[in-house]
Design a protein around this motif. Structure first.
Motif, PDB file in Angstrom:
ATOM      1  N   GLY A  42       0.779  -1.224   0.000  1.00  0.00           N
ATOM      2  CA  GLY A  42       0.000   0.000   0.000  1.00  0.00           C
ATOM      3  C   GLY A  42       0.810   1.272   0.000  1.00  0.00           C
ATOM      4  O   GLY A  42       0.248   2.366   0.072  1.00  0.00           O
ATOM      5  N   LYS A  43       2.120   1.141  -0.081  1.00  0.00           N
ATOM      6  CA  LYS A  43       2.985   2.323  -0.071  1.00  0.00           C
ATOM      7  C   LYS A  43       3.814   2.392  -1.352  1.00  0.00           C
ATOM      8  O   LYS A  43       4.003   1.392  -2.039  1.00  0.00           O
ATOM      9  CB  LYS A  43       3.904   2.299   1.151  1.00  0.00           C
ATOM     10  CG  LYS A  43       3.172   2.428   2.473  1.00  0.00           C
ATOM     11  CD  LYS A  43       4.148   2.600   3.624  1.00  0.00           C
ATOM     12  CE  LYS A  43       3.432   2.801   4.940  1.00  0.00           C
ATOM     13  NZ  LYS A  43       4.382   2.997   6.069  1.00  0.00           N
ATOM     14  N   GLU A  44       4.313   3.593  -1.630  1.00  0.00           N
ATOM     15  CA  GLU A  44       5.162   3.764  -2.794  1.00  0.00           C
ATOM     16  C   GLU A  44       6.556   3.202  -2.521  1.00  0.00           C
ATOM     17  O   GLU A  44       7.017   3.147  -1.382  1.00  0.00           O
ATOM     18  CB  GLU A  44       5.264   5.245  -3.157  1.00  0.00           C
ATOM     19  CG  GLU A  44       3.966   5.842  -3.662  1.00  0.00           C
ATOM     20  CD  GLU A  44       4.152   7.260  -4.175  1.00  0.00           C
ATOM     21  OE1 GLU A  44       3.169   7.817  -4.694  1.00  0.00           O
ATOM     22  OE2 GLU A  44       5.265   7.785  -4.073  1.00  0.00           O
ATOM     23  N   ARG A  45       7.196   2.823  -3.604  1.00  0.00           N
ATOM     24  CA  ARG A  45       8.576   2.383  -3.483  1.00  0.00           C
ATOM     25  C   ARG A  45       9.456   3.558  -3.100  1.00  0.00           C
ATOM     26  O   ARG A  45       9.283   4.664  -3.611  1.00  0.00           O
ATOM     27  CB  ARG A  45       9.030   1.806  -4.833  1.00  0.00           C
ATOM     28  CG  ARG A  45      10.399   1.199  -4.856  1.00  0.00           C
ATOM     29  CD  ARG A  45      10.683   0.606  -6.210  1.00  0.00           C
ATOM     30  NE  ARG A  45      10.607   1.610  -7.263  1.00  0.00           N
ATOM     31  CZ  ARG A  45      10.624   1.328  -8.563  1.00  0.00           C
ATOM     32  NH1 ARG A  45      10.680   0.065  -8.959  1.00  0.00           N
ATOM     33  NH2 ARG A  45      10.568   2.280  -9.460  1.00  0.00           N
ATOM     34  N   GLU A  46      10.397   3.319  -2.206  1.00  0.00           N
ATOM     35  CA  GLU A  46      11.270   4.394  -1.767  1.00  0.00           C
ATOM     36  C   GLU A  46      12.733   3.947  -1.808  1.00  0.00           C
ATOM     37  O   GLU A  46      13.049   2.778  -1.553  1.00  0.00           O
ATOM     38  CB  GLU A  46      10.926   4.853  -0.342  1.00  0.00           C
ATOM     39  CG  GLU A  46      11.096   3.802   0.726  1.00  0.00           C
ATOM     40  CD  GLU A  46      10.980   4.377   2.138  1.00  0.00           C
ATOM     41  OE1 GLU A  46      11.186   5.591   2.331  1.00  0.00           O
ATOM     42  OE2 GLU A  46      10.679   3.580   3.055  1.00  0.00           O
ATOM     43  N   LEU A  47      13.589   4.894  -2.115  1.00  0.00           N
ATOM     44  CA  LEU A  47      15.022   4.648  -2.100  1.00  0.00           C
ATOM     45  C   LEU A  47      15.505   4.680  -0.656  1.00  0.00           C
ATOM     46  O   LEU A  47      15.335   5.677   0.031  1.00  0.00           O
ATOM     47  CB  LEU A  47      15.758   5.693  -2.941  1.00  0.00           C
ATOM     48  CG  LEU A  47      17.272   5.576  -2.982  1.00  0.00           C
ATOM     49  CD1 LEU A  47      17.705   4.259  -3.614  1.00  0.00           C
ATOM     50  CD2 LEU A  47      17.871   6.762  -3.719  1.00  0.00           C
ATOM     51  N   VAL A  48      16.121   3.615  -0.236  1.00  0.00           N
ATOM     52  CA  VAL A  48      16.599   3.488   1.140  1.00  0.00           C
ATOM     53  C   VAL A  48      18.053   3.943   1.242  1.00  0.00           C
ATOM     54  O   VAL A  48      18.416   4.700   2.139  1.00  0.00           O
ATOM     55  CB  VAL A  48      16.472   2.032   1.611  1.00  0.00           C
ATOM     56  CG1 VAL A  48      17.116   1.845   2.973  1.00  0.00           C
ATOM     57  CG2 VAL A  48      15.019   1.593   1.632  1.00  0.00           C
ATOM     58  N   ALA A  49      18.887   3.453   0.329  1.00  0.00           N
ATOM     59  CA  ALA A  49      20.303   3.781   0.350  1.00  0.00           C
ATOM     60  C   ALA A  49      20.867   3.588  -1.044  1.00  0.00           C
ATOM     61  O   ALA A  49      20.345   2.795  -1.830  1.00  0.00           O
ATOM     62  CB  ALA A  49      21.054   2.898   1.346  1.00  0.00           C
ATOM     63  N   ASP A  61      16.456   9.545   5.307  1.00  0.00           N
ATOM     64  CA  ASP A  61      16.470   9.990   6.704  1.00  0.00           C
ATOM     65  C   ASP A  61      15.971   8.906   7.657  1.00  0.00           C
ATOM     66  O   ASP A  61      16.441   8.798   8.796  1.00  0.00           O
ATOM     67  CB  ASP A  61      15.608  11.241   6.857  1.00  0.00           C
ATOM     68  CG  ASP A  61      16.257  12.469   6.242  1.00  0.00           C
ATOM     69  OD1 ASP A  61      15.540  13.457   5.997  1.00  0.00           O
ATOM     70  OD2 ASP A  61      17.483  12.440   6.003  1.00  0.00           O
ATOM     71  N   SER A  62      15.028   8.124   7.196  1.00  0.00           N
ATOM     72  CA  SER A  62      14.411   7.115   8.056  1.00  0.00           C
ATOM     73  C   SER A  62      15.369   5.991   8.460  1.00  0.00           C
ATOM     74  O   SER A  62      15.089   5.264   9.420  1.00  0.00           O
ATOM     75  CB  SER A  62      13.191   6.515   7.362  1.00  0.00           C
ATOM     76  OG  SER A  62      13.562   5.932   6.127  1.00  0.00           O
ATOM     77  N   VAL A  63      16.494   5.852   7.746  1.00  0.00           N
ATOM     78  CA  VAL A  63      17.417   4.748   8.052  1.00  0.00           C
ATOM     79  C   VAL A  63      18.806   5.223   8.437  1.00  0.00           C
ATOM     80  O   VAL A  63      19.666   4.408   8.787  1.00  0.00           O
ATOM     81  CB  VAL A  63      17.515   3.758   6.866  1.00  0.00           C
ATOM     82  CG1 VAL A  63      16.133   3.270   6.457  1.00  0.00           C
ATOM     83  CG2 VAL A  63      18.259   4.355   5.692  1.00  0.00           C
ATOM     84  N   LYS A  64      19.041   6.524   8.414  1.00  0.00           N
ATOM     85  CA  LYS A  64      20.359   7.051   8.765  1.00  0.00           C
ATOM     86  C   LYS A  64      20.756   6.625  10.161  1.00  0.00           C
ATOM     87  O   LYS A  64      19.969   6.712  11.098  1.00  0.00           O
ATOM     88  CB  LYS A  64      20.359   8.575   8.665  1.00  0.00           C
ATOM     89  CG  LYS A  64      20.559   9.110   7.272  1.00  0.00           C
ATOM     90  CD  LYS A  64      20.583  10.632   7.276  1.00  0.00           C
ATOM     91  CE  LYS A  64      20.738  11.167   5.861  1.00  0.00           C
ATOM     92  NZ  LYS A  64      20.667  12.647   5.825  1.00  0.00           N
ATOM     93  N   GLY A  65      21.995   6.156  10.284  1.00  0.00           N
ATOM     94  CA  GLY A  65      22.491   5.717  11.577  1.00  0.00           C
ATOM     95  C   GLY A  65      22.140   4.278  11.915  1.00  0.00           C
ATOM     96  O   GLY A  65      22.667   3.731  12.892  1.00  0.00           O
ATOM     97  N   ARG A  66      21.266   3.663  11.116  1.00  0.00           N
ATOM     98  CA  ARG A  66      20.880   2.266  11.380  1.00  0.00           C
ATOM     99  C   ARG A  66      21.293   1.333  10.249  1.00  0.00           C
ATOM    100  O   ARG A  66      21.627   0.172  10.495  1.00  0.00           O
ATOM    101  CB  ARG A  66      19.361   2.175  11.567  1.00  0.00           C
ATOM    102  CG  ARG A  66      18.817   2.996  12.717  1.00  0.00           C
ATOM    103  CD  ARG A  66      17.347   2.695  12.967  1.00  0.00           C
ATOM    104  NE  ARG A  66      16.493   3.017  11.826  1.00  0.00           N
ATOM    105  CZ  ARG A  66      15.712   2.136  11.218  1.00  0.00           C
ATOM    106  NH1 ARG A  66      15.675   0.876  11.631  1.00  0.00           N
ATOM    107  NH2 ARG A  66      14.950   2.513  10.208  1.00  0.00           N
ATOM    108  N   PHE A  67      21.247   1.818   9.027  1.00  0.00           N
ATOM    109  CA  PHE A  67      21.576   0.998   7.851  1.00  0.00           C
ATOM    110  C   PHE A  67      22.915   1.442   7.275  1.00  0.00           C
ATOM    111  O   PHE A  67      23.252   2.629   7.302  1.00  0.00           O
ATOM    112  CB  PHE A  67      20.517   1.148   6.772  1.00  0.00           C
ATOM    113  CG  PHE A  67      19.183   0.520   7.078  1.00  0.00           C
ATOM    114  CD1 PHE A  67      18.864   0.054   8.351  1.00  0.00           C
ATOM    115  CD2 PHE A  67      18.221   0.405   6.091  1.00  0.00           C
ATOM    116  CE1 PHE A  67      17.634  -0.512   8.630  1.00  0.00           C
ATOM    117  CE2 PHE A  67      16.981  -0.157   6.342  1.00  0.00           C
ATOM    118  CZ  PHE A  67      16.696  -0.617   7.622  1.00  0.00           C
TER     119      PHE A  67
END
Length: 118
Positions: A42-49, A61-67
């Protein structure tokens, strides 16, 4: 042309870690910019890294410091180390490759599912 195969997904508890791998074949891996995308239902594809051929990196921003994204050109493999996973990280994860001087990712893997339980 390059073929991409992801692996390493699975079910993990919140706070846990997973490492995704993307094996590339069919072309000179080192010249491609590479990225990890994800898409939840139900969500759009997003670039993670993303990582350039020269090693420069980008993180959402949602994964900075974790991935952490990395590549091993000798092994033709892209990685995504995911730590401190959250339920909202649950998605299908795809690796993608972009040819030099291209503005978009032309080649995609089939995806690997990551599910984070609370």
């Amino acid at each position: 042309q390059v073929q991409l195969v992801e692996s390493g997904g699975g079910l993990v508890q919140a706070g846990g870690s997973l490492r995704l791998s993307c094996a590339a074949s069919g072309s000179i891996f080192s010249i491609y910019a590479m990225g990890w995308y994800r898409q939840a239902p139900g969500k759009e594809r997003e670039l993670v890294a993303a990582i350039s051929s020269g090693g420069s990196t980008y993180y959402a921003d949602s994964v900075k410091g974790r991935f952490t994204i990395s590549r091993d050109n000798a092994k033709n493999t892209l990685y995504l180390q995911m730590n401190s996973l959250k339920p909202e990280d649950t998605a299908m994860y795809y690796c993608a490759a972009s040819r030099p001087y291209s503005d978009y990712y032309e080649y995609w893997g089939q995806g690997t599912q990551v599910t984070v339980s609370s």
